[in-house]
Motif scaffolding. Sequence first.
Motif, PDB file in Angstrom:
ATOM      1  N   THR A   5      50.065  40.361  24.948  1.00 11.76           N
ATOM      2  CA  THR A   5      48.833  39.592  24.936  1.00 11.76           C
ATOM      3  C   THR A   5      47.713  40.418  25.560  1.00 11.76           C
ATOM      4  O   THR A   5      47.851  40.887  26.693  1.00 11.76           O
ATOM      5  N   LEU A   6      46.649  40.608  24.794  1.00  8.67           N
ATOM      6  CA  LEU A   6      45.498  41.334  25.298  1.00  8.67           C
ATOM      7  C   LEU A   6      44.465  40.335  25.806  1.00  8.67           C
ATOM      8  O   LEU A   6      43.900  39.571  25.025  1.00  8.67           O
ATOM      9  N   PRO A   7      44.219  40.271  27.096  1.00  8.15           N
ATOM     10  CA  PRO A   7      43.290  39.275  27.639  1.00  8.15           C
ATOM     11  C   PRO A   7      41.837  39.611  27.319  1.00  8.15           C
ATOM     12  O   PRO A   7      41.468  40.770  27.204  1.00  8.15           O
ATOM     13  N   ILE A   8      41.045  38.553  27.178  1.00  7.63           N
ATOM     14  CA  ILE A   8      39.603  38.727  27.068  1.00  7.63           C
ATOM     15  C   ILE A   8      39.047  38.553  28.472  1.00  7.63           C
ATOM     16  O   ILE A   8      39.121  37.477  29.039  1.00  7.63           O
ATOM     17  N   ALA A   9      38.532  39.621  29.045  1.00 12.45           N
ATOM     18  CA  ALA A   9      38.043  39.554  30.416  1.00 12.45           C
ATOM     19  C   ALA A   9      36.652  40.174  30.494  1.00 12.45           C
ATOM     20  O   ALA A   9      36.479  41.283  30.993  1.00 12.45           O
ATOM     21  N   PRO A  10      35.641  39.491  29.986  1.00 12.03           N
ATOM     22  CA  PRO A  10      34.283  40.046  30.052  1.00 12.03           C
ATOM     23  C   PRO A  10      33.785  40.125  31.482  1.00 12.03           C
ATOM     24  O   PRO A  10      34.163  39.331  32.339  1.00 12.03           O
ATOM     25  N   GLN A  11      32.941  41.096  31.737  1.00  9.93           N
ATOM     26  CA  GLN A  11      32.311  41.251  33.047  1.00  9.93           C
ATOM     27  C   GLN A  11      30.967  40.520  33.042  1.00  9.93           C
ATOM     28  O   GLN A  11      30.200  40.630  32.091  1.00  9.93           O
ATOM     29  N   PHE A  12      30.696  39.792  34.108  1.00  8.57           N
ATOM     30  CA  PHE A  12      29.447  39.045  34.209  1.00  8.57           C
ATOM     31  C   PHE A  12      28.533  39.692  35.250  1.00  8.57           C
ATOM     32  O   PHE A  12      28.991  40.167  36.288  1.00  8.57           O
ATOM     33  N   TYR A  13      27.238  39.685  34.946  1.00  7.49           N
ATOM     34  CA  TYR A  13      26.240  40.299  35.811  1.00  7.49           C
ATOM     35  C   TYR A  13      25.067  39.335  35.985  1.00  7.49           C
ATOM     36  O   TYR A  13      24.935  38.364  35.249  1.00  7.49           O
ATOM     37  N   VAL A  14      24.200  39.647  36.930  1.00 10.40           N
ATOM     38  CA  VAL A  14      23.027  38.826  37.200  1.00 10.40           C
ATOM     39  C   VAL A  14      21.787  39.715  37.165  1.00 10.40           C
ATOM     40  O   VAL A  14      21.781  40.811  37.742  1.00 10.40           O
ATOM     41  N   THR A  15      20.758  39.258  36.469  1.00  8.77           N
ATOM     42  CA  THR A  15      19.522  40.023  36.411  1.00  8.77           C
ATOM     43  C   THR A  15      18.745  39.894  37.717  1.00  8.77           C
ATOM     44  O   THR A  15      18.941  38.949  38.489  1.00  8.77           O
TER      45      THR A  15
END
Length: 280
Positions: A5-15
Amino acid sequence: MMRHTLPIAPQFYVTAPQPCPYLEGRMERKLFTALQGDQAQRLNDSLSKQGFRRSQNVLYRPSCAECSACLSARIRVADFKPSRTQRRIMKNAAHLRRNATSPWATEDQFGLFRRYLDARHADGGMADMDVFEFAAMIEETPIKSRVIEYTRAAGPGERGRPLACVALTDVFDDGLSMVYSFYDPDMIDLSLGTFAILDHIDIAQEAGLPYVYLGYWVPGSRKMGYKAGFNALEIFKHGAWQDIGDPADHRAELHPLSVDPIAEQVARISLPEARSVPRE
C-alpha cells in the motif's frame, strides 16, 4: 508478486500573512498543499469536500490567525429553485451558445480576460497577469477540468461568434467547481456572472452531479455577497457542510480563538484511502 500500500501523505504549508482581498484592514493566511501525481484527482475530490480550493497545482484553504470569515460554499443542485430575477437572467441570455472545451488558453480568451480585469478589477491581485500567467491559470491542471465558453452572435464587422463569458471549471466526483469566470464588461446588463452559475447548475443536473461549488462566501464582503443570493446554498463551517440559513446570522468578527492551531487543522484533514499497487 507482492502487494504494497502506497500512502498518500501530502505536505501542508502556511503562507506568510498578506492583505486580505475581501475584508479591508485584515491579513490573510492560507494553508496549502501541492496537487500532483497519479492521486491528484482523488486528493482534490477529498479536500474540496473539506473547504479547500484549487489554484493551478495547489490546493488551499484560508487559515487566518484571528478570522474565520471565509466559508466554502456550494449549491445543492436537486433543491435549487431559481428566483424570479434569476429566471429573467436565464431568459435574457438564452441567445448565448455554450461550448465546453479542454483547458487550453486562446488569444480570444486572454483578450476578454484583460478587458474584464481592466473594467472590473483594475486594482485587484490579478491585474498584472500577462498572457503566460493566464495560460498557466487555464492549462496547469492535474485534474479533470474544462473551459466553458459562451459566445454571442457576431455584430457588424465581427467574424465568427465572439466570446461573451468564459468559465474555468473543475469536475469533481460529486459536482462542478467554478474555479474562475470572466465576461464581456460591455454586456454587464445581462448579469453574465450569475448566468454562468445558473448554467453550471443545469450542466451539473444533466450530468447527475449533486453540487456546484462556488468557492468562498465571505459575510461582510460586498465582492462575495452575491453568492448568498442562490437558494439551496450550503457552507462549510465548523468542519461540516450545513445549510446557510439566514446569511445575517454569520459574522466576520475577529477573535483570537476563532481559528484552531495549524497542527490541529492538519490533523483533522481526511485524506483519500491509499490504493494497493502491485510491486514485484
